[in-house]
Design an enzyme around this catalytic site. Structure first.
Site, short mmCIF file in Angstrom:
data_model
loop_
_atom_site.label_atom_id
_atom_site.label_comp_id
_atom_site.label_asym_id
_atom_site.label_seq_id
_atom_site.Cartn_x
_atom_site.Cartn_y
_atom_site.Cartn_z
N TRP A 52 0.85 -1.20 0.00
CA TRP A 52 0.00 0.00 0.00
C TRP A 52 0.88 1.24 0.00
O TRP A 52 1.55 1.44 -1.04
CB TRP A 52 -1.12 -0.06 1.05
N ASP A 53 0.94 2.07 1.04
CA ASP A 53 1.66 3.35 0.94
C ASP A 53 2.99 3.20 0.20
O ASP A 53 3.85 2.41 0.61
CB ASP A 53 1.94 3.91 2.34
N ALA A 139 4.35 4.45 7.64
CA ALA A 139 4.87 5.25 6.53
C ALA A 139 5.87 6.32 6.93
O ALA A 139 5.94 6.75 8.09
CB ALA A 139 3.72 5.88 5.77
N GLU A 294 -3.39 12.65 6.54
CA GLU A 294 -2.29 11.68 6.55
C GLU A 294 -1.24 12.01 5.50
O GLU A 294 -1.51 12.68 4.50
CB GLU A 294 -2.84 10.28 6.26
C1 FRU Z 1 -2.08 5.74 5.04
C2 FRU Z 1 -1.74 5.19 6.40
C3 FRU Z 1 -0.58 5.96 7.00
C4 FRU Z 1 0.03 4.96 7.93
C5 FRU Z 1 -0.21 3.65 7.21
C6 FRU Z 1 -0.53 2.48 8.10
O1 FRU Z 1 -2.56 4.79 4.18
O2 FRU Z 1 -2.86 5.23 7.25
O3 FRU Z 1 -0.96 7.15 7.63
O4 FRU Z 1 1.38 5.24 8.15
O5 FRU Z 1 -1.29 3.86 6.32
O6 FRU Z 1 -0.73 1.32 7.37
#
Ligand code: FRU
Length: 424
Positions: A52-53, A139, A294
């Site tokens: 993901w991120d 992240a 975020e």
């Molecule tokens: C964004 C988020 C970030 C965090 C991560 C946790 O998608 O919520 O803020 O670091 O995903 O999985």
């Protein structure tokens, strides 16, 4: 009335406010601020892991950087468990949705490399098991420091607590690929203080994470953005005139919006190495509007500061709403005042027909926006979802004054370098 302004009274700058009136201007499905539909037949980067991120390697000024012709991205990553009994439903089928929803609890930092800025090859974990002090590696930002290939990875060490940390290592290239070496010593930098930034003790749903260091193009100093919530016990915040803004008659009722207290935090480095930081009051607050701002990040363009942050529909307060996606604000100087882009703040949202198609957008200085695929409806009824856990098509936006426009769509996970560094 005790407002946010009072809370940050004796400080060098006042946070800018994303008001309820601003948020009332959000229009889902405006084609100039809506991400094109992601098709349900998307390719996946890996059938072994979810990602993901996505955090492209960059320099301290924000330029996406390749090394010896290799592009490098870091991703939050978790194993997929297609055969693990824990993730089988009562019919013995893999419950990928549950596996995906559980991923945050086992997030680890991985890296990938590529010659083309897409077609990413998995490099592996950045830190060996046991190096990071907490369970979750959340992240942050990898910064290429020099031509020796040294990299500072700033990230969030979560559970227990949430601490902004950094770890220094090195990128090594060969003709065949890239490895990351030496990410072995994690240095804690800071945690929420409870005075400006909310702590876990004040609110079990607090957010404090996602460091994004940068050098201010005007004053040359080293700063860091991060996600936070405004300090104070949960439920104690006031949504007053300033937070409401200039609303039409009949829009004064704020309901329970005092529970939504997001802010974009900033810290300044006391040293050149970025080992010693002082938290400053937030750049922007969203009290009474939204509970999460975020992965905040900047694009510096035309002498202006374009401040971007990702947010969700489910984190909006009573009486205001908007799509999952990336929002933005612009100012003429680092400490503001910031005004919402496009009037509302919305820069690139999911279409209402596919509200969860993508998330965690990162706007790069070349106007390209990367994100990951979360879930896309499939079939006639649209009630079944295909889980992503992979890179979304990159979108091109044009930033012009206080407005932005969607202008292009590129391949899945296309993150081209803006400059190349030859290692010595
Ligand atoms: C964004 C988020 C970030 C965090 C991560 C946790 O998608 O919520 O803020 O670091 O995903 O999985």
């Amino acid at each position: 009335m005790k407002s946010i302004t009072a809370k940050f009274g004796k400080t060098p700058h006042q946070p800018s406010l994303w008001t309820r009136a601003d948020a009332l201007k959000v229009r889902a499905d405006d084609p100039t601020t809506t991400q094109p539909l992601v098709s349900a037949d998307f390719p996946v980067l890996s059938d072994k892991v979810f990602i993901w991120d996505t955090m492209p390697l960059r320099d301290i000024d924000g330029n996406i950087t390749s090394v010896d012709g290799w592009s490098v991205i870091f991703t939050l990553t978790a194993d997929r468990h297609p055969t693990d009994p824990q993730y089988l439903d009562q019919n013995g089928n893999y419950d990928i949705t549950r596996d995906w929803n559980d991923r945050h609890g086992r997030a680890k930092m991985y890296y990938w490399f590529s010659r083309t800025g897409k077609d990413w090859k998995l490099g592996g974990r950045v830190m060996a098991e046991g190096v990071s002090p907490t369970v979750r590696e959340w992240a942050g930002t990898p910064i290429l420091l020099n031509e020796q290939g040294e990299v500072d990875l700033y990230y969030t060490a979560v559970t227990p607590g949430a601490t902004i940390v950094k770890v220094r290592g090195r990128v090594v290239t060969t003709e065949h690929g890239v490895s990351l070496v030496g990410f072995e010593k994690v240095k804690p930098l800071f945690e929420a203080d409870g005075k400006m930034y909310q702590t876990e003790a004040q609110n079990a749903f607090w957010g404090f994470r996602d460091p994004w260091p940068f050098r201010d193009p005007k004053d040359g100093k080293l700063y860091m953005l991060f996600e936070g919530n405004v300090a104070g016990e949960r439920g104690s915040h006031t949504v007053g005139k300033a937070e409401i803004g200039d609303v039409p008659p009949g829009y004064e009722d704020v309901g329970n919006s005092r529970f939504q207290t997001a802010c974009i935090g900033i810290a300044v480095a006391r040293d050149e190495d970025g080992d010693d930081w002082e938290m400053l009051p937030p750049l922007l607050t969203a009290v009474g509007v939204n509970d999460q701002t975020e992965r905040p990040h900047f694009v510096f363009q035309d002498g202006k500061y374009y401040l971007f942050t990702i947010s969700h529909t489910f984190t909006y307060a009573d009486g205001v709403t908007g799509p999952d996606g990336v929002y933005g604000f612009v100012a003429d100087s680092l400490f503001g005042p910031y005004v919402p882009l496009n009037g509302s703040g919305l820069v690139l949202g999911n279409p209402s027909s596919q509200p969860f198609q993508t998330y965690s957008h990162c706007v790069m200085p070349n106007g390209l926006v990367t994100s990951f695929i979360d879930s896309v409806p499939t079939g006639e009824s649209g009630t079944t979802m295909r889980i992503g856990g992979t890179e979304a098509p990159t979108v091109g936006i044009k930033i012009k004054g206080q407005q932005t426009f969607v202008v292009a769509e590129y391949d899945y996970g296309y993150i081209p370098p803006m400059l190349d560094v030859t290692l010595k």
